[in-house]
Design a protein around this motif. Sequence first.
Motif, short mmCIF file in Angstrom:
data_model
loop_
_atom_site.label_atom_id
_atom_site.label_comp_id
_atom_site.label_asym_id
_atom_site.label_seq_id
_atom_site.Cartn_x
_atom_site.Cartn_y
_atom_site.Cartn_z
N ILE A 247 -44.57 -30.51 33.07
CA ILE A 247 -43.56 -29.71 33.82
C ILE A 247 -43.46 -30.04 35.23
O ILE A 247 -42.31 -30.24 35.92
N ALA A 248 -44.44 -30.29 35.86
CA ALA A 248 -44.73 -30.43 37.46
C ALA A 248 -44.04 -32.03 37.44
O ALA A 248 -43.51 -31.99 38.49
N PHE A 249 -44.59 -32.84 36.58
CA PHE A 249 -43.95 -34.29 37.06
C PHE A 249 -42.39 -34.43 36.58
O PHE A 249 -41.56 -35.29 37.17
N PHE A 250 -41.99 -33.34 35.53
CA PHE A 250 -40.56 -33.36 35.51
C PHE A 250 -39.95 -32.79 36.79
O PHE A 250 -38.83 -33.62 37.10
N LEU A 251 -40.23 -31.80 37.36
CA LEU A 251 -39.69 -31.46 38.48
C LEU A 251 -39.88 -32.47 39.74
O LEU A 251 -39.03 -32.34 40.53
N CYS A 252 -41.03 -33.24 39.75
CA CYS A 252 -41.01 -34.31 40.98
C CYS A 252 -40.09 -35.25 40.54
O CYS A 252 -39.61 -35.96 41.51
N THR A 253 -39.91 -35.43 39.22
CA THR A 253 -38.61 -36.66 38.99
C THR A 253 -37.30 -36.08 39.62
O THR A 253 -36.60 -36.87 40.29
N LEU A 254 -37.09 -34.93 39.61
CA LEU A 254 -35.88 -34.36 40.01
C LEU A 254 -35.91 -34.53 41.59
O LEU A 254 -35.06 -34.62 42.42
N ASP A 255 -37.07 -34.16 42.02
CA ASP A 255 -37.23 -34.22 43.74
C ASP A 255 -36.97 -35.50 44.08
O ASP A 255 -36.28 -35.70 44.96
N LEU A 256 -37.37 -36.74 43.48
CA LEU A 256 -37.23 -38.05 43.76
C LEU A 256 -35.78 -38.37 43.51
O LEU A 256 -35.20 -39.18 44.49
N ALA A 257 -35.00 -37.72 42.65
CA ALA A 257 -33.84 -38.06 42.37
C ALA A 257 -32.73 -37.39 43.61
O ALA A 257 -32.03 -38.33 43.93
N VAL A 258 -33.13 -36.15 44.06
CA VAL A 258 -32.60 -35.59 45.01
C VAL A 258 -32.87 -36.35 46.33
O VAL A 258 -31.80 -36.61 47.14
N THR A 259 -34.05 -36.87 46.55
CA THR A 259 -34.50 -37.59 47.70
C THR A 259 -33.63 -39.00 47.72
O THR A 259 -33.23 -39.44 48.85
N ALA A 260 -33.65 -39.45 46.91
CA ALA A 260 -32.96 -40.81 46.57
C ALA A 260 -31.45 -40.74 46.90
O ALA A 260 -30.90 -41.78 47.58
N THR A 261 -30.78 -39.72 46.67
CA THR A 261 -29.24 -39.50 47.07
C THR A 261 -29.12 -39.15 48.55
O THR A 261 -28.47 -39.80 49.16
N SER A 262 -30.11 -38.22 48.91
CA SER A 262 -29.72 -37.67 50.39
C SER A 262 -30.63 -38.40 51.53
O SER A 262 -30.13 -38.72 52.74
N SER A 263 -32.13 -38.93 51.12
CA SER A 263 -32.65 -39.69 52.13
C SER A 263 -33.42 -40.87 51.40
O SER A 263 -34.70 -40.59 51.14
N PRO A 264 -32.89 -41.81 51.10
CA PRO A 264 -33.43 -42.94 50.26
C PRO A 264 -34.70 -43.69 50.96
O PRO A 264 -35.71 -44.02 50.30
N ASP A 265 -34.70 -43.46 52.29
CA ASP A 265 -35.68 -44.28 52.82
C ASP A 265 -36.97 -43.36 53.03
O ASP A 265 -38.05 -43.80 53.26
#
Length: 589
Positions: free
Chosen positions: A239-257
């Motif tokens: 469950i935690a890794f799934f939420l972390c995946t969403l975190d990277l998806a959001v970060t990739a969109t807003s702050s890719p660096d």
Amino acid sequence: MGLVNTINEAGTPVIAWLSQAIHGWGDLPDLYTTVARWIFVLLALFILIKSVRSLWASRGASEIWAYLILPDGNHTPLTHWESVIGRSKNADVVVDVMTVSRNHGLLIRDEQGGWRYNDLGSKGGTQINGSTVYKSTPVEAGDTLSLAGADCLFIPASLEEKLDNLDERRKTTAAASPVPGLVALSVFQLLLCIQLIVAEEKGLAFSVIVGILGLCAIMWIFWGVLRILQLRHFEIETIAFFLCTLDLAVTATSSPDEVIKQLIAIILGVCLFFGMCLYLRDLRRTLLIRRILVGSSMLLLLVNLVFGTLSYGSTNWVNLGGFTFQPSEFVKIAFIFIGSATLEELYQKKNLGLFMVFSLFCLGCLAVMGDFGTAAIFFVTYLVISFLRSGEFSKLFLTMGGAFGAGLMILRFKPYIAARFETWGHAWQYADAGGFQQTRTMTAGASGGLLGLGGGEGWLHNVFAADTDLVFGILCEEWGLIIAVLAVLAIFALAIFAYRSILSGRSAFYTIAACSATSLFIFQTMLNVFGSVDLFPLTGVTFPFVSNGGSSMMAAWGLLAFVKAADTRQDASLAVRSVDEEELEGGDQ
């Protein structure tokens, strides 16, 4: 930034080739996004339903550790390592004799299988084998405990019963294989990489792909390490890794660096989770570190007050040598460490008093910093811990009344917080002022529908704090309402599991810590989600595991260790040493 630039330069040809290949197929990119939106939802449902179903189906077995033969001849089993003996109906062992105090004493088991008795200041006193006891005293097999004249005989569980306990624990905690869920999550991550390449026609930063695939690798490596340690349950981590995946998806969109930075935070968080689980194995050692945590927490908050950077009305960030972190996030872990207590400590009023003083210090520092959201989280966590420790609603109402008065004072002297309350519930009337962020979040979220526009296809990421305070809006816009709600339900699933762990908890410390940590998760999630859609005031707190932020991510994994420590299922937790048949036959474990 140097590492990120190096990665991007090395991977630019690869990304350019992939982007050209995908966009050279005419309508293929649009078709992929259309189909992928359904696949993402189905994968998310499969991952979470499988994990939650496994958590719900398996439960910690109620184990019998010893017996107490009461004056009426009744054999009462001791199913916890900490048991209250007394006349009260709420006692673990009820001795219905008028001379016995309501809460007469405690029987406590240690990890080596030894037992000891503590008198709780009973009026009639206690004798063990005819000798009056005034302090913690060892109890052996066959000893007679005389509670104000009521004789009780202590008998340990037999070897056969211990083996039956082990067999029952194995039956009730049968682990479903986590591999299908991890494979589904890996497919989700791979398709995410393709989706982001599709969305970024001008070329996606290669560091984003490295970050997402790096998370996939870390997930499988961590699972492999636990398998080597012969641990089978991986639902909480999935469950935690799934939420972390969403975190990277959001970060990739807003702050890719910042994707690589966020990946590093996840790795450090997993290491913190692993280390805390190992440390929590020894309850005595865990209790000893709390004094150190009190001092270090107070020091961190004072450093924040002195060296904190003022940003949007609050000074909750510290910049040391180019490294920026949020001390209050780490104090959350210490706060629960310090507030949780064993059953023995619950009957010592001075312990609760010391925790109250520490809590006031933390809340005072946060008030001076102007961090209203974090202060509210600390206060709610304090209420949860206080109730779990005392079980008294009256004191909580008095505390809440005092907090309400303090809140009015804060609104009086912190104008920017008062302005947020003025906007609350009227965001559309201040659409270009105080309600700017909420109105944009609701507009973007509504445009996403059930399935979302597709990762990287939204516009809300252009709004300030979209990947932190407004992250629920990005989830709704790009990933759809279904996945956004699933992310919230994942947090609630952890809380329900922590609540159920109370029934089989071995020590009050672990159950209080787990329930407090998940209560913190829930309240913080509510502030983030409801604040972004104007149901609550916008407080500027993060969504656990999902919002962009290194300190927040590490703290979330650290808090998750408390949930794992309360997991008494067979071969489930690093924090609980499972017992096998050979150990039982060799001695009382």
